[in-house]
Design a protein around this motif. Sequence first.
Motif, PDB file in Angstrom:
ATOM      1  N   PRO A  67       0.600  -1.140  -0.311  1.00  0.00           N
ATOM      2  CA  PRO A  67      -0.065  -0.229   0.195  1.00  0.00           C
ATOM      3  C   PRO A  67       0.889   1.133   0.051  1.00  0.00           C
ATOM      4  O   PRO A  67       0.460   1.869  -0.912  1.00  0.00           O
ATOM      5  CB  PRO A  67      -0.904   0.105   1.055  1.00  0.00           C
ATOM      6  CG  PRO A  67      -1.134  -1.965   1.627  1.00  0.00           C
ATOM      7  CD  PRO A  67       0.315  -2.359   1.011  1.00  0.00           C
ATOM      8  N   PRO A  68       1.928   1.158   0.550  1.00  0.00           N
ATOM      9  CA  PRO A  68       2.564   2.334   0.641  1.00  0.00           C
ATOM     10  C   PRO A  68       2.925   2.825  -0.576  1.00  0.00           C
ATOM     11  O   PRO A  68       3.482   4.012  -1.273  1.00  0.00           O
ATOM     12  CB  PRO A  68       3.965   2.498   1.670  1.00  0.00           C
ATOM     13  CG  PRO A  68       2.989   1.726   3.222  1.00  0.00           C
ATOM     14  CD  PRO A  68       3.034   0.626   1.918  1.00  0.00           C
ATOM     15  N   ALA A  69       3.732   1.671  -1.795  1.00  0.00           N
ATOM     16  CA  ALA A  69       4.314   2.007  -2.497  1.00  0.00           C
ATOM     17  C   ALA A  69       2.965   2.313  -4.042  1.00  0.00           C
ATOM     18  O   ALA A  69       3.562   3.059  -5.068  1.00  0.00           O
ATOM     19  CB  ALA A  69       5.018   0.158  -2.961  1.00  0.00           C
ATOM     20  N   LEU A 125      -4.047  11.298   1.462  1.00  0.00           N
ATOM     21  CA  LEU A 125      -3.585  10.469   2.240  1.00  0.00           C
ATOM     22  C   LEU A 125      -1.996  10.639   0.741  1.00  0.00           C
ATOM     23  O   LEU A 125      -0.818   9.992   1.378  1.00  0.00           O
ATOM     24  CB  LEU A 125      -4.047   8.432   1.646  1.00  0.00           C
ATOM     25  CG  LEU A 125      -3.277   7.437   2.004  1.00  0.00           C
ATOM     26  CD1 LEU A 125      -2.873   7.645   3.194  1.00  0.00           C
ATOM     27  CD2 LEU A 125      -4.005   6.012   1.230  1.00  0.00           C
ATOM     28  N   LEU A 126      -2.145  11.070   0.050  1.00  0.00           N
ATOM     29  CA  LEU A 126      -0.724  11.563  -0.823  1.00  0.00           C
ATOM     30  C   LEU A 126       0.402  12.364  -0.392  1.00  0.00           C
ATOM     31  O   LEU A 126       1.448  12.408  -0.945  1.00  0.00           O
ATOM     32  CB  LEU A 126      -1.551  12.707  -1.576  1.00  0.00           C
ATOM     33  CG  LEU A 126      -1.936  11.394  -3.356  1.00  0.00           C
ATOM     34  CD1 LEU A 126      -3.072  12.800  -4.214  1.00  0.00           C
ATOM     35  CD2 LEU A 126      -1.261  11.111  -3.887  1.00  0.00           C
ATOM     36  N   ALA A 141      -6.940   1.840  -1.486  1.00  0.00           N
ATOM     37  CA  ALA A 141      -8.818   1.940  -2.892  1.00  0.00           C
ATOM     38  C   ALA A 141      -9.251   2.856  -2.910  1.00  0.00           C
ATOM     39  O   ALA A 141      -9.082   3.570  -4.173  1.00  0.00           O
ATOM     40  CB  ALA A 141      -8.979   1.251  -2.122  1.00  0.00           C
ATOM     41  N   ALA A 142      -9.237   3.693  -2.218  1.00  0.00           N
ATOM     42  CA  ALA A 142     -10.294   4.909  -2.274  1.00  0.00           C
ATOM     43  C   ALA A 142      -9.507   6.133  -2.893  1.00  0.00           C
ATOM     44  O   ALA A 142      -9.914   6.486  -3.519  1.00  0.00           O
ATOM     45  CB  ALA A 142     -10.439   5.907  -0.536  1.00  0.00           C
ATOM     46  N   LEU A 146     -10.052   7.905  -6.915  1.00  0.00           N
ATOM     47  CA  LEU A 146     -10.428   9.363  -6.838  1.00  0.00           C
ATOM     48  C   LEU A 146      -9.010   9.013  -7.571  1.00  0.00           C
ATOM     49  O   LEU A 146      -8.794  10.956  -8.797  1.00  0.00           O
ATOM     50  CB  LEU A 146     -10.281   9.708  -5.851  1.00  0.00           C
ATOM     51  CG  LEU A 146     -10.133  11.195  -5.537  1.00  0.00           C
ATOM     52  CD1 LEU A 146     -11.615  11.770  -6.171  1.00  0.00           C
ATOM     53  CD2 LEU A 146      -9.317  11.882  -4.226  1.00  0.00           C
ATOM     54  N   ALA A 147      -7.480   9.443  -7.929  1.00  0.00           N
ATOM     55  CA  ALA A 147      -6.571   9.051  -8.378  1.00  0.00           C
ATOM     56  C   ALA A 147      -6.951   9.139  -9.908  1.00  0.00           C
ATOM     57  O   ALA A 147      -6.029   9.180 -10.801  1.00  0.00           O
ATOM     58  CB  ALA A 147      -6.026   8.709  -7.794  1.00  0.00           C
ATOM     59  N   ARG A 148      -7.036   7.641 -10.329  1.00  0.00           N
ATOM     60  CA  ARG A 148      -7.343   7.258 -11.309  1.00  0.00           C
ATOM     61  C   ARG A 148      -8.463   8.386 -12.426  1.00  0.00           C
ATOM     62  O   ARG A 148      -8.323   8.038 -13.541  1.00  0.00           O
ATOM     63  CB  ARG A 148      -8.043   5.915 -11.115  1.00  0.00           C
ATOM     64  CG  ARG A 148      -8.278   4.764 -12.862  1.00  0.00           C
ATOM     65  CD  ARG A 148      -9.096   3.286 -12.647  1.00  0.00           C
ATOM     66  NE  ARG A 148      -8.311   2.849 -13.759  1.00  0.00           N
ATOM     67  CZ  ARG A 148      -9.321   2.794 -14.337  1.00  0.00           C
ATOM     68  NH1 ARG A 148     -10.259   3.530 -13.776  1.00  0.00           N
ATOM     69  NH2 ARG A 148      -8.361   1.645 -15.734  1.00  0.00           N
TER      70      ARG A 148
END
Length: 158
Positions: A67-69, A125-126, A141-142, A146-148
């Motif tokens: 997840p961090p990657a 989270l960014l 996942a959220a 959003l980023a996609r």
Amino acid sequence: MGAALVLRDIHQPPPPPWWPPAPGWWLLAALVLALAAWGAWRGWRRRARRRALAAWFDRALAEAGSPPAQVAAISELLRRAARRRDPRADRLQGEEWLAFLDASPPGRRARRAPSSAFRDGPGRLLLDGAYRRDVDPRAVAALRALARVRFLQWMDAA
């Protein structure tokens, strides 16, 4: 005297047949078909480009693993896409970066009011997600969803 002429009523010529049409109609039909084919080709090309961009985004996150990657990969992809909108955008940091991400995308979608999903939602989270040891996969996942959307908007705008 000679023979008397017999006068007859004036007859109209028959109306022209509907088939084959006049040459101007053929030219108009060819123009309409050419425009329709060009529009279909552009639509197909745009959908193919969008599918390729979505596959690139998904592949980059699948290769990231943890997840961090994944958060780091999302950040990198968003910064790459942001450069298409503003060449200096990839140098923004912190709250300025999140505000830039929340700004309305260019083009047709710019009519919508800007959201705050990056500043006040999963996009936060960014800021530090790539540096944490443990990140909640649901939060990633959220952020991913959003980023996609933002990545595709910015990469597809060109």
